[in-house]
Design a protein around this motif. Structure first.
Motif, PDB file in Angstrom:
ATOM      1  N   THR A   1       0.833  -1.206   0.000  1.00 32.42           N
ATOM      2  CA  THR A   1       0.000   0.000   0.000  1.00 32.42           C
ATOM      3  C   THR A   1       0.868   1.257   0.000  1.00 32.42           C
ATOM      4  O   THR A   1       0.639   2.192  -0.783  1.00 32.42           O
ATOM      5  CB  THR A   1      -0.923   0.007   1.226  1.00 32.42           C
ATOM      6  N   VAL A   2       1.861   1.283   0.882  1.00 29.20           N
ATOM      7  CA  VAL A   2       2.748   2.449   0.936  1.00 29.20           C
ATOM      8  C   VAL A   2       3.558   2.572  -0.349  1.00 29.20           C
ATOM      9  O   VAL A   2       3.802   3.682  -0.859  1.00 29.20           O
ATOM     10  CB  VAL A   2       3.670   2.354   2.166  1.00 29.20           C
ATOM     11  N   LEU A   3       3.993   1.444  -0.909  1.00 29.13           N
ATOM     12  CA  LEU A   3       4.760   1.471  -2.157  1.00 29.13           C
ATOM     13  C   LEU A   3       3.939   2.060  -3.297  1.00 29.13           C
ATOM     14  O   LEU A   3       4.456   2.865  -4.093  1.00 29.13           O
ATOM     15  CB  LEU A   3       5.212   0.058  -2.507  1.00 29.13           C
ATOM     16  N   ARG A   4       2.678   1.692  -3.404  1.00 24.11           N
ATOM     17  CA  ARG A   4       1.831   2.223  -4.467  1.00 24.11           C
ATOM     18  C   ARG A   4       1.695   3.738  -4.368  1.00 24.11           C
ATOM     19  O   ARG A   4       1.748   4.457  -5.375  1.00 24.11           O
ATOM     20  CB  ARG A   4       0.455   1.568  -4.414  1.00 24.11           C
ATOM     21  N   HIS A   5       1.507   4.233  -3.128  1.00 26.72           N
ATOM     22  CA  HIS A   5       1.418   5.679  -2.963  1.00 26.72           C
ATOM     23  C   HIS A   5       2.739   6.369  -3.266  1.00 26.72           C
ATOM     24  O   HIS A   5       2.769   7.480  -3.813  1.00 26.72           O
ATOM     25  CB  HIS A   5       0.957   6.010  -1.546  1.00 26.72           C
ATOM     26  N   ALA A   6       3.844   5.703  -2.963  1.00 20.24           N
ATOM     27  CA  ALA A   6       5.154   6.269  -3.280  1.00 20.24           C
ATOM     28  C   ALA A   6       5.353   6.361  -4.791  1.00 20.24           C
ATOM     29  O   ALA A   6       5.848   7.375  -5.313  1.00 20.24           O
ATOM     30  CB  ALA A   6       6.252   5.416  -2.645  1.00 20.24           C
TER      31      ALA A   6
ATOM     32  N   MET B   1      16.292   8.353  -5.787  1.00 18.15           N
ATOM     33  CA  MET B   1      15.524   8.391  -4.532  1.00 18.15           C
ATOM     34  C   MET B   1      15.704   7.104  -3.725  1.00 18.15           C
ATOM     35  O   MET B   1      15.686   7.133  -2.486  1.00 18.15           O
ATOM     36  CB  MET B   1      14.049   8.624  -4.821  1.00 18.15           C
ATOM     37  N   PHE B   2      15.854   5.957  -4.384  1.00 16.51           N
ATOM     38  CA  PHE B   2      15.987   4.683  -3.667  1.00 16.51           C
ATOM     39  C   PHE B   2      17.446   4.292  -3.446  1.00 16.51           C
ATOM     40  O   PHE B   2      17.710   3.189  -2.938  1.00 16.51           O
ATOM     41  CB  PHE B   2      15.266   3.567  -4.424  1.00 16.51           C
ATOM     42  N   ASP B   3      18.374   5.146  -3.821  1.00 15.06           N
ATOM     43  CA  ASP B   3      19.780   4.844  -3.594  1.00 15.06           C
ATOM     44  C   ASP B   3      20.040   4.717  -2.090  1.00 15.06           C
ATOM     45  O   ASP B   3      19.579   5.538  -1.283  1.00 15.06           O
ATOM     46  CB  ASP B   3      20.656   5.945  -4.187  1.00 15.06           C
TER      47      ASP B   3
ATOM     48  N   SER C   1       6.178  19.491  -4.318  1.00 15.85           N
ATOM     49  CA  SER C   1       5.954  18.211  -4.977  1.00 15.85           C
ATOM     50  C   SER C   1       7.108  17.248  -4.685  1.00 15.85           C
ATOM     51  O   SER C   1       6.889  16.060  -4.420  1.00 15.85           O
ATOM     52  CB  SER C   1       5.803  18.418  -6.484  1.00 15.85           C
ATOM     53  N   PHE C   2       8.329  17.772  -4.714  1.00 16.22           N
ATOM     54  CA  PHE C   2       9.480  16.926  -4.396  1.00 16.22           C
ATOM     55  C   PHE C   2       9.418  16.429  -2.959  1.00 16.22           C
ATOM     56  O   PHE C   2       9.688  15.255  -2.670  1.00 16.22           O
ATOM     57  CB  PHE C   2      10.779  17.705  -4.620  1.00 16.22           C
ATOM     58  N   ALA C   3       9.052  17.304  -2.026  1.00 26.32           N
ATOM     59  CA  ALA C   3       9.016  16.934  -0.611  1.00 26.32           C
ATOM     60  C   ALA C   3       7.978  15.844  -0.350  1.00 26.32           C
ATOM     61  O   ALA C   3       8.214  14.929   0.461  1.00 26.32           O
ATOM     62  CB  ALA C   3       8.725  18.166   0.240  1.00 26.32           C
ATOM     63  N   GLU C   4       6.823  15.917  -1.029  1.00 25.83           N
ATOM     64  CA  GLU C   4       5.805  14.875  -0.864  1.00 25.83           C
ATOM     65  C   GLU C   4       6.313  13.540  -1.397  1.00 25.83           C
ATOM     66  O   GLU C   4       6.072  12.482  -0.806  1.00 25.83           O
ATOM     67  CB  GLU C   4       4.519  15.286  -1.584  1.00 25.83           C
ATOM     68  N   MET C   5       7.026  13.582  -2.516  1.00 23.40           N
ATOM     69  CA  MET C   5       7.608  12.354  -3.050  1.00 23.40           C
ATOM     70  C   MET C   5       8.656  11.800  -2.079  1.00 23.40           C
ATOM     71  O   MET C   5       8.693  10.586  -1.794  1.00 23.40           O
ATOM     72  CB  MET C   5       8.244  12.632  -4.414  1.00 23.40           C
ATOM     73  N   ALA C   6       9.515  12.678  -1.575  1.00 25.79           N
ATOM     74  CA  ALA C   6      10.552  12.236  -0.635  1.00 25.79           C
ATOM     75  C   ALA C   6       9.926  11.654   0.632  1.00 25.79           C
ATOM     76  O   ALA C   6      10.442  10.676   1.204  1.00 25.79           O
ATOM     77  CB  ALA C   6      11.458  13.416  -0.289  1.00 25.79           C
ATOM     78  N   LYS C   7       8.824  12.233   1.065  1.00 24.50           N
ATOM     79  CA  LYS C   7       8.137  11.723   2.256  1.00 24.50           C
ATOM     80  C   LYS C   7       7.667  10.287   2.026  1.00 24.50           C
ATOM     81  O   LYS C   7       7.819   9.421   2.906  1.00 24.50           O
ATOM     82  CB  LYS C   7       6.958  12.625   2.591  1.00 24.50           C
ATOM     83  N   ARG C   8       7.095  10.008   0.861  1.00 14.71           N
ATOM     84  CA  ARG C   8       6.604   8.661   0.558  1.00 14.71           C
ATOM     85  C   ARG C   8       7.751   7.636   0.548  1.00 14.71           C
ATOM     86  O   ARG C   8       7.615   6.528   1.073  1.00 14.71           O
ATOM     87  CB  ARG C   8       5.908   8.649  -0.797  1.00 14.71           C
ATOM     88  N   VAL C   9       8.856   8.042  -0.050  1.00 13.88           N
ATOM     89  CA  VAL C   9      10.007   7.127  -0.092  1.00 13.88           C
ATOM     90  C   VAL C   9      10.566   6.923   1.318  1.00 13.88           C
ATOM     91  O   VAL C   9      10.947   5.804   1.705  1.00 13.88           O
ATOM     92  CB  VAL C   9      11.085   7.677  -1.043  1.00 13.88           C
ATOM     93  N   TRP C  10      10.608   7.997   2.091  1.00 15.51           N
ATOM     94  CA  TRP C  10      11.086   7.909   3.477  1.00 15.51           C
ATOM     95  C   TRP C  10      10.186   6.990   4.307  1.00 15.51           C
ATOM     96  O   TRP C  10      10.677   6.165   5.087  1.00 15.51           O
ATOM     97  CB  TRP C  10      11.141   9.306   4.069  1.00 15.51           C
ATOM     98  N   LEU C  11       8.875   7.116   4.161  1.00 14.57           N
ATOM     99  CA  LEU C  11       7.941   6.258   4.878  1.00 14.57           C
ATOM    100  C   LEU C  11       8.121   4.796   4.479  1.00 14.57           C
ATOM    101  O   LEU C  11       8.044   3.890   5.325  1.00 14.57           O
ATOM    102  CB  LEU C  11       6.498   6.692   4.604  1.00 14.57           C
ATOM    103  N   LEU C  12       8.351   4.570   3.174  1.00  7.76           N
ATOM    104  CA  LEU C  12       8.554   3.199   2.696  1.00  7.76           C
ATOM    105  C   LEU C  12       9.815   2.597   3.328  1.00  7.76           C
ATOM    106  O   LEU C  12       9.836   1.412   3.721  1.00  7.76           O
ATOM    107  CB  LEU C  12       8.661   3.190   1.172  1.00  7.76           C
ATOM    108  N   HIS C  13      10.864   3.430   3.443  1.00  8.02           N
ATOM    109  CA  HIS C  13      12.103   2.948   4.059  1.00  8.02           C
ATOM    110  C   HIS C  13      11.890   2.649   5.548  1.00  8.02           C
ATOM    111  O   HIS C  13      12.367   1.617   6.064  1.00  8.02           O
ATOM    112  CB  HIS C  13      13.200   4.009   3.881  1.00  8.02           C
TER     113      HIS C  13
END
Length: 464
Positions: free
Chosen positions: A220-225, A279-281, A371-383
């Motif tokens: 679920t979190v991955l899809r939103h990311a 982002m996933f590095d 927009s970048f910060a929202e994307m970074a937030k999703r990746v951060w949450l996934l991590h």
């Protein structure tokens, strides 16, 4: 010997000449009396008769030409009247149509009467033609008919103009209505995007506990990311086009390989691949691109799960404003500086203000950075969620030329109708990485290229 000649006396010659002259005069007088003319007189009489005949013939020809001219003018007058009546019928019919909507009974009745009247006029003209009853003053009739025809044509144009004005007003009202609908749709779209890109979309995880973690929660979190990444990629491509960038050259520089794309718009997958790669590095490392970040040896799962719950219900912009020195704030700063090159920022915005603010420990208040910060937030949450699992989730990708396997991979262009079915499709590049959580495998998303060269076997690799 000289002979002596006797002179002739005048008195002996004159009487004989006078007698001859009198004889000729009598003869001429007798001819004049009896009507016997001399030879020259006969010739003059014949010429006069020929002249009289020619004059009569000319008069007859002129009379025939006048008659033909009169008939032609009469016919022209008749045709002019016919065309004038037809133009009147057309104008009246146009008025009849115009009076239908909006409904005008008086206008309909007037147009109907005029049409009936003109049909009667046409019938009368038909009878006149058959009976050869033409107008005695054709010139005046032609002028009157032309005037009537012009009036009818003008009336038709006026009615047509009114009809077009009415249609234009109707179209304007439709445009206003459609603009309102478009604005409503845009508001709804923004609302949906907001729900998808912000924390509210993760409300299903509000009551989540670490003991109840399931791979489905990670999915679920991955899809939103992925949605937020694609939203940022769309914004990035729009900025590149607005700045006049060569998209083809940019894509070739990103992939660093010659890839044959099935469609022109598939090149956005290459840009998405680049964004995901940056982002996933270092996703497999607990500090996630924060080299100076120290983590406790114990209770790491509780730490990451706590970070996940702390951020998931807050907007990225608000969180950064409240905690500008938090690990997430450092993560945003580092990822932005790596992802957005100084030349790219200068090309997009004409300056490096956003970069300068980030280096100064502040955060820009722009749509691009939001927009970048929202994307970074999703990746951060996934991590954070990945390191909340036991064992922790791992990430993988596949390289170019690997044989496609639907166990490990999902094609982003598999629904493309133009793409032929190949017995051994191969990977051009990884768009979104895949993940493993224990025995659960989450497929990576890849772009399949046309068959070229030797196909490699798939090998799983960890992101470093």
């Amino acid at each position: 010997m000289f002979l002596q000649m006797e002179s002739v006396k005048p008195s002996a010659v004159t009487p004989s000449k006078s007698k001859l002259a009198r004889t000729f005069a009598k003869v001429l007088h007798v001819r004049a009396v009896t009507g016997i003319a001399p030879v020259d007189g006969l010739k003059n009489v014949k010429v006069d008769a020929d002249l009289n005949n020619e004059a009569n013939m000319c008069k007859s020809a002129i009379n025939k030409e006048d008659e033909v001219l009169q008939k032609r003018k009469a016919t022209e007058a008749l045709l002019a009247n016919i065309f004038a009546s037809i133009s009147t019928v057309k104008a009246s019919y146009a008025q009849l149509q115009y009076a239908q909507s909006p409904y005008d009974p008086d206008g309909i009745q007037a147009a109907d009467q005029l049409i009936v009247s003109e049909f009667k006029t046409l019938s009368e003209l038909k009878q006149c033609y058959f009976k050869k009853q033409f107008d005695p003053s054709p010139d005046r009739a032609i002028l009157a008919a032309k005037s009537k025809e012009l009036q009818s044509v003008n009336r038709t144009f006026e009615i047509t103009a009114k009809k077009l004005e009415s249609q234009a007003r109707l179209k304007e009202s439709e445009i206003i209505y459609l603009r309102e609908k478009l604005e409503e749709a845009n508001v709804q779209n923004r609302s949906i995007e907001k729900r998808l890109s912000q924390s509210g979309s993760l409300s299903v995880l509000d009551n989540l506990h670490m003991s109840g973690l399931r791979p489905s929660h990670f999915v679920t979190v991955l899809r939103h990311a992925v949605r937020s990444i694609r939203s940022f990629v769309k914004l990035l491509v729009n900025e590149m086009r607005s700045a006049g960038w060569d998209i083809d050259a940019s894509v070739n520089a990103i992939i660093e390989q010659n890839v044959v794309y099935w469609k022109e718009d598939h090149k956005c997958f290459a840009i998405e691949s680049f964004v995901c790669r940056e982002m996933f590095d270092s996703f497999n490392f607990p500090n996630f691109s924060l080299p100076n970040e120290s983590l406790p040896d114990r209770n790491k799962r509780q730490l990451f799960f706590g970070r996940f719950n702390e951020l998931k219900s807050v907007k990225a912009k608000e969180f950064l404003a409240e905690k500008p020195r938090s690990p997430f704030a450092k993560f945003c700063r580092i990822k932005y500086l790596r992802l957005v090159h100084p030349k790219m920022e200068a090309s997009f915005f004409g300056n490096l203000n956003q970069r300068n603010l980030l280096n100064a420990g502040e955060f820009p208040d722009t749509n691009f950075f939001t927009s970048f910060a929202e994307m970074a937030k999703r990746v951060w949450l996934l991590h954070c969620l990945a390191f909340s699992f036991e064992p922790q989730a791992s990430i993988f990708q596949v390289g170019k030329g690997c044989r496609f396997s639907d166990v490990y991979m999902e094609s982003v262009n598999e629904n493309d109708e133009e793409m032929p079915v190949e017995s051994e499709p191969q990977v051009a590049f990884t768009v979104v990485p895949g993940f493993r959580i224990g025995k659960t495998l989450i497929q990576c998303q890849v772009y399949l290229s046309q068959h070229q060269g030797k196909v490699k076997n798939f090998t799983s690799t960890r992101r470093r």
